[in-house]
Every structure is written in C-alpha cells, then in structure tokens.
Scaffold this active site. Structure first.
Site, mmCIF file in Angstrom:
data_model
loop_
_atom_site.group_PDB
_atom_site.id
_atom_site.type_symbol
_atom_site.label_atom_id
_atom_site.label_comp_id
_atom_site.label_asym_id
_atom_site.label_seq_id
_atom_site.Cartn_x
_atom_site.Cartn_y
_atom_site.Cartn_z
ATOM 1 N N GLU A 99 -10.413 -1.729 -10.067
ATOM 2 C CA GLU A 99 -10.491 -3.047 -9.582
ATOM 3 C C GLU A 99 -11.806 -3.217 -8.693
ATOM 4 O O GLU A 99 -12.609 -4.132 -8.843
ATOM 5 C CB GLU A 99 -9.521 -3.423 -8.493
ATOM 6 C CG GLU A 99 -7.980 -3.904 -9.004
ATOM 7 C CD GLU A 99 -7.196 -2.551 -9.591
ATOM 8 O OE1 GLU A 99 -7.599 -1.317 -9.279
ATOM 9 O OE2 GLU A 99 -6.320 -2.775 -10.089
ATOM 10 N N HIS A 168 3.923 -4.638 -3.282
ATOM 11 C CA HIS A 168 3.683 -5.626 -4.636
ATOM 12 C C HIS A 168 3.993 -6.838 -4.128
ATOM 13 O O HIS A 168 4.306 -7.601 -5.066
ATOM 14 C CB HIS A 168 4.538 -5.128 -5.695
ATOM 15 C CG HIS A 168 4.036 -3.810 -6.436
ATOM 16 N ND1 HIS A 168 3.867 -2.667 -5.854
ATOM 17 C CD2 HIS A 168 3.063 -3.644 -7.493
ATOM 18 C CE1 HIS A 168 3.170 -1.961 -6.973
ATOM 19 N NE2 HIS A 168 2.615 -2.541 -7.968
#
Ligand SMILES: Cc1ncc(C[n+]2csc(CCOP(=O)(O)OP(=O)(O)O)c2C)c(N)n1
Ligand SMILES: [Mg+2]
Lengths: 370, 393
Positions: A99, A168
């Site tokens: 990322e 998450h």
C-alpha cells in the site's frame, strides 16, 4: 441479542466475493424512495460505483484505476468488474500488496497530470499508506503555493464490516476528516455513489472516498437524471434525506439507512424527524445542518466511528458555536463504543449503533426540553 | 509457470538402522530408539549459505507423531469449513490445509521458548504450539472458552505461554513485530530465536525489508519464514514479485529454499536456521507449499488457478500422504492403523466442537474488558452513552 435487528431488518445474502459473507443488512426504507417518485430503475451501490468508474474512464484517458486485485480478479468486492477487459492493463493496474508503495506512486502520477483512482481493498489497509495520503497528497497544493495540485481519489470500503474483528472493522471518517487539503466523501445510496464518485474523479484535489461494504449489494431507485453520464453531485453539500420538523438527525454512509429506519419508528410515536445525509465530511455542510437545527431545535448525530474527536463531536461543536440559542435540548451523540471491534456477534452488535439507540436518543432529545 | 510440478520421487528411504528390531517393538508410536534415515524430497537450495544435508534421521515415533498431528490439523480445518458453511463461524476464515508440514516440521526443530508470530492463517500454528481444539473452535464460534475469549476470531489466535504472538490481520505487519521479539531475545541474552511467518504476497511489503535490514545490522535471532503457497489471494506470485525467489530476497541475508510439503525438510531447515540465527543473525526460509482451500471462505479458489493444479499437488506432494507412505514403506503401521488414527482425529474434533458449542458467548459486560491492562477507572461508553457506560478496570 440479534433478535431486534433481525425483526426490523431484511436478511439477504451479499455477494462479497473475497471478504466474508454478510448476512444482515438494511433494506432501503420507504422514505428513502420519496425523492425518487419518478424513478423507473433500481441500481445497486456496487453497480453505481462501477458505472461511475467506467464512464469517467471513458470520458478522460488520464483516469486510471490501481490497487490490489482490481484487474484480473475483477476487484475483491467486484467494484472494478469488467474494467480490465474494457480499458486494458495500462489503465487497470493490479499491484502487489504494497500500500505505501502504490499510494505513493499514485500521488506521484497525479503530480504529473494523471487522475489516479487508488483502491484500498479496505480502508483498514490505507493505514499502511496514510503518510502519502496526508503528507504527500493533502499538503502539496499548499506547500507549493498552488503549483502542484493532486487530482487523486482514494476509495474503498470503510467502517464496520461483519465478524472480521478489530483490525478489519473500523471507520476512518473522522481521521481523514481532520485533514485540511483532503476532501472526504461518504456515499449512502446509489445516487450518492454515482454522483459523488464522478465528482471526486473530476475534482482537482485529493478525495478520500469512503464506501461501505455492507451497502454494496443494496439496491436503490435511481432516476433518469442519475443515470445520465453527465450526472454529478456537488462536493460539500449534504442532502436532506427526509424532511421533518421536530428533531434533526445527522448521519453518513450506512447509518443514514439506520437513521431513516429510526425516523419511521419515531413517526409512529408522533416525532417527525429530519434526516440529513452528510454526503461529505470535509467540507462539512455546516449551513444545511445549522439551518435544520434552527428549524427543529434539536440534534442527534449518528456515526459508526468513535465518539471522542468524532464527526458528531464536530457537528455538535458547529451547532453550539453557530446556533446555540436555538437549541431546546442537549445534543445527543450516537457513535461506536470505545472499544476495538470485538469478533463475537453479541459484543460486535453492542460496539456499533443500532436503530434502537437512535430511536432512544432521539426521544430523549425530544422529551428532555420539557 | 507459477508452480513447478514435482516428480513423484517422494520416498527414498536411504537406510534403515536395526530394521529387524523395530517391528518387534510395537506399539509403534512409542519407538524412539530405532533410527530411520530418510532423504528430503528435493535438495535444499542455499543463498549466501551452505545448505544442510538432505539426509535426516528420524524414529518410528516421530513419523507417527507427524502423521497424527497433521491428520488432526487437516481435520480441524475441514471441520472449520463446514462450521463456516453452517454459519457458526463468521467473517473471515483462512484455512491451512495443505500447509500443515510447515508447522509440524518447525515445531519438531524448536522449543516452546522460541517465538512464533504469523498472519491470519493461524489456526494450525496455534495447535502446533500446544493450543487445544476446544480453544480453537470456541474462538472460531465466538465463545468464552476461545483462546481470545471470543474477542479475536479466526485471525487472532494467541498463546503467550508457548511464545505464540498471533494471529495478525494486516499483511506484512507481523514481520517487524517478529524482529522485535528477536530483539528482546537478544537483549535479554536468551538462547532462543523467533520464527516470523508471512506469505508470498506479504513478501513484497516494504516494512519487511526495513525490519530485515535492522535485524541484519544488529544480528537479531530472527528467522523469516516465507510460506510460499504461490498465491496472495487471487494473485499468482509472479504477478506480484519481480523475483519470486523469496529466499534470495534478503540480498545480504542468507536464505534457504525448502520443500514445505515435506515435514522432514522443514524440520532440517528450521534446525539449521536456528543454529545460524543464534550465531549470525537473520536468515530467510522459503517454504514451497500450497493452500488447498481458497484464500478465505468466500473465495472458491478456482478462478485464478486450475483444478488440475490443485489435484496435482494433492496427488504428488500432499504432506500427510508423504508421511503415510514413509510409515507404510518402513512397515511401522498398517494402512488400517493409519485410517484409525484419522478416525480418532475426526472424533476428537467432533468432541471439541460439541464442547465449544456448550461454552457461552461472552457476557455483554466483556465489551469493555481488556481495552487496557490498567484502565485507570476511565469512563467508557457504548453506542448510546446515556444507556451503556462502563468504568474501565
Ligand atoms: C496491509 C493489507 N493489505 C491487504 C490485505 C488484504 N489481504 C489479506 S490476505 C491477502 C493476501 C495475502 O497473501 P499471502 O501473503 O501470500 O498469504 P496467504 O494468504 O497466501 O497465506 C490480502 C491482500 C490485508 N489484510 N492487509
Ligand atoms: Mg500466499
């Protein structure tokens, strides 16, 4: 514990291809359809996002999509489905799980005139890249005295998902909303998704575009106007999703649906709630919020994110600063509990706002004034 | 391409010491005095190091233990699959079937004072560290008896008393953490090492290289175990890595390529790596392995790879079948006895599931426990602060 939500919420399967199966979600409520009296067609949020990407890529060759599994796999949540076939691997770029790297590359490409749409598989993973979003994207136009603008979109699912635990499942609205130089959009319906994503891609500044996985499979009515390729929504404008006179409820993303559902329940108790869909967290449409509160004299804010330094805290401050004399009751804030997201279902349910929380708090706001 | 097929040159017993005696020594499972020398499936490939020998000594007991433990792991994962399908497990659930030999071989080479840290594919690593089936299934079903008391879920198993530090959901983030465990081991002058496990997808994350550089600078006893199952979600290794030779990716850090489907190769490599790390600092072990299931439960796992590829690996390289064949070749147990062991595993798993189901969901009051070790009596709130509030213990 799940009894209440099951009664009030339609259960339906969602086709999330990689990330879990989510069993419950909110059906669009009747009131959400009022604005679409002329609507002829329904569209899922997923298709709304997909068509917006498709149209903007067709319209501007500088627009490209980059991220993990966006191409050959057709998107972890199938938002980019079909785009690789149509636009090829130069414009639909599969990346490694890196990322920080691909976000930086995206920002660099935007410096040089491209219009990247960077997909985070979920916004949880944008934490790996937050330096580039804030230090490289948000501040460049300012630091360069207006010479380097950054026309980039960071998009992906944000907020609480079902059963995926602490790392998450959380909302980053308030985090990104704190940063000058960023624009932060939070679509709820298919109309929002289409209009705001197209606006984000066309915008010359960095936009953080926070979607919600649980809404992807939901269908909303869409008008001909919304389906028009030129359709675009203004950035920084909230939408009054439901008119009311007794109390103002602000919400964004999935919580708009919860607020609308709560408003239906409250109506039966004689409380006529106005529901504001924020659509944009930054800029925040303080005018629409304050105008509404000046009319209803009561405010309830709803968000999935944490209460401390949250979006509701900012809205509350804005109303106290600008409309203090109009308030007839203390502001109520409904927000995520002060805990990392627990896995198990009963605790997870307690960690996030439920419809009954909104109903209860709204009643308090209405009866408190005496 | 992505996956080189192995020839089925599976079993090559080199020599069998005192082969006449071990038959008499049954029950087989306790015979640890008979030495059997076997050869690993393929040679190790070294990078900046002289690889260890292919031949390794074992005993009937060890062979039987490997078989029994792997059969149990396999059964656990198959059962988790069906629990998920009957909606008793929620969210993500990443299964380890196919990769069992990595955990089994590693555990056979190290002690419970050596640390292990891994990603979200953690059920069997937990079991390998001595965790129980009950704790596993209870966690998967969000019950109080779970190893994380129902709060962590599938991705967040831990067992601190056996130096297992999770169970991490952010791809690659566990690698610096593992180097931090090794830092503490060196700092405290322990004779132990840390095995940091990550996938081929995670192998590209930048923070891995940052941590590895420091581990090498400071000679930390860190062993980076790349479980190369050849796919990160739907992305084949070669689409994500310019060089998929992960054992070489440490450049100045030595590496070893290991057949991760061969528990003995894994054991040999881990023994070698531990010795190396204690003397010289970090080393990378690339375990060539395979996941039979899709990435997580909602990935059918068949859109980005062929069914032939999956069944080919099952037929030619399955880690349990390899041990089964060795056991039979050395006449340590009969096919029927091995089938019985598998039946027993099934029974143990079923019993653990039944027990886990008896464990309650955590009490609602658990929402606010464990936020801090020391909560300073701070007030915390639920979604509606006037309805739910707690004082942190
Ligand atoms: C930082 C980050 N990015 C993306 C993800 C989503 N994700 C979870 S697992 C995974 C694939 C990882 O593949 P690999 O490292 O090969 O491990 P395997 O699943 O094969 O064991 C991805 C992309 C994540 N959890 N964290
Ligand atoms: Mg992998």
């Amino acid at each position: 514990m799940l009894g209440i939500i099951k009664q009030k919420v339609g259960a339906r399967g969602l086709t999330a291809p990689v990330f879990g199966d989510y069993m419950q979600k909110l059906s669009p409520v009747a009131s959400a359809m009022r604005d679409f009296s002329s609507a002829t067609k329904k569209m899922t949020v997923r298709d709304a996002l997909n068509s917006a990407l498709d149209e903007e890529m067709a319209a501007d060759s500088n627009v490209f999509v980059m991220g993990e599994e966006v191409g050959e796999y057709q998107g972890a949540y199938k938002i980019t489905k079909g785009l690789l076939d149509k636009y090829g691997p130069d414009r639909v770029v599969d990346t490694p799980i890196t990322e920080a790297g691909f976000t930086g590359i995206g920002v660099g490409a935007a410096y040089h005139g491209l219009k990247p749409v960077i997909e985070f598989m979920t916004f949880n993973f944008s934490m790996q890249a937050i330096d580039h979003i804030i230090n490289s994207a948000a501040k460049s136009n300012y630091m360069s005295g207006g010479k380097i603008n950054v026309p980039i979109v960071f998009r992906g699912p944000n907020g609480a998902a079902a059963g995926v635990g602490a790392q998450h499942s959380q909302c980053y609205g308030a985090w990104y909303g704190a940063i000058p130089g960023l624009k932060v959009l939070v679509p709820y319906s298919s109309e929002d998704a289409r209009g705001l994503l197209k606006a984000a891609i066309r915008d010359p500044d960095p936009v953080v575009f926070l979607e919600n996985e649980i809404l992807y499979g939901d269908s909303f009515p869409v008008s001909q106007e919304v389906l028009d390729p030129n359709f675009c929504l203004p950035i920084g404008k909230a939408k009054i999703e439901r008119q009311g006179k007794d109390v103002t409820i602000t919400a964004y993303s999935k919580m708009v649906g919860f607020a609308l559902k709560a408003a239906e329940i409250l109506e039966k108790d004689g409380i006529n709630a106005e529901v504001i869909n924020l659509r944009s967290i930054r800029p925040l449409d303080r005018d629409t919020i304050n105008d509404s509160v000046r009319k209803t004299n009561r405010l309830v804010t709803v968000e999935e994110g944490f209460r401390q330094h949250g979006v509701g805290a900012e809205i509350c401050a804005s109303v106290v600063e600008d409309s203090f004399n109009y308030l007839d009751a203390p502001v109520e804030r409904i927000a995520g509990a002060d805990v990392p997201t627990p896995y198990t279902a009963n605790l997870e349910r307690l960690a996030f706002p439920q419809i009954e929380d909104i109903v209860r708090a709204t009643k308090r706001a209405c009866y408190r004034s005496g | 391409m992505a996956l080189a097929r192995r020839s089925s040159n599976l079993l090559k017993p080199l020599s069998t010491a005192s082969s006449s005696s071990f038959l008499n020594r049954r029950p087989f499972s306790t015979d640890d005095s008979t030495t059997i020398t076997i050869e690993t499936s393929v040679p190790f490939t070294g990078h900046n190091c002289e690889p260890p020998s292919r031949s390794i000594d074992t005993t009937p007991k060890e062979l039987m233990t490997f078989f029994t433990d792997m059969a149990l792991m396999r059964r656990m994962e198959i059962a988790a699959d069906s629990l998920y399908k009957s909606k008793l497990i929620r969210g993500f659930c990443h299964l380890y079937d196919g990769q069992e030999a990595v955990s089994i071989g590693m555990e056979a080479a190290i002690t419970k004072k050596d640390c292990i840290i891994t990603a979200y594919r953690d059920h069997c690593i937990f079991l390998g560290r001595g965790g129980t089936l009950l704790e596993s299934f209870a966690e998967l079903m969000g019950r109080q008896a779970g190893c994380s008391r129902g709060k962590g879920g599938s991705m967040h198993f831990y067992k601190k008393d056996a130096c297992f530090f999770g169970g991490h959901g952010i791809v690659g983030a566990q690698v610096p953490l593992g180097c931090g465990l090794a830092f503490a081991q060196k700092y405290r002058k322990e004779d132990h090492v840390t095995f940091t496990m990550y996938g081929d997808g995670a192998a590209n994350q930048g923070q891995l290289f940052e941590a590895l550089n420091m581990a090498a600078l400071w000679d930390l006893p860190a062993i980076l175990v790349c479980e190369n199952n050849h796919y990160g979600m739907g992305t084949a290794e070669w689409r994500a890595a310019k060089s998929p030779a992960y054992y070489k990716r440490g450049d100045y850090v030595p590496g070893l390529k290991v057949d991760g489907m061969d528990a003995f190769a894994v054991k040999q490599a881990c023994k070698f790596a531990k010795e190396h790390a204690l003397k010289n600092g970090p080393i990378i072990l690339e375990m060539d392995t395979y996941r039979y299931h899709g990435h997580s439960m909602s990935d059918p796992g068949s859109t980005y790879r062929t069914r032939d590829e999956i069944s080919g690996v099952r037929q030619e390289r399955d880690p349990i079948e390899r041990i089964r064949k060795l056991i039979l070749a050395h006449d340590i147990a009969t096919e029927k006895e091995l089938k019985d062991i598998e039946k027993l595993a099934r029974k143990e798993v079923d019993e653990a599931i039944a027990k886990a189901k008896e464990s309650p969901m955590p009490d609602d009051s658990e929402l606010f426990t464990n936020v801090y070790r020391k909560g300073y009596g701070v007030e915390s709130f639920g979604a509606d602060r006037k309805e739910v509030r707690a004082t942190l213990p």
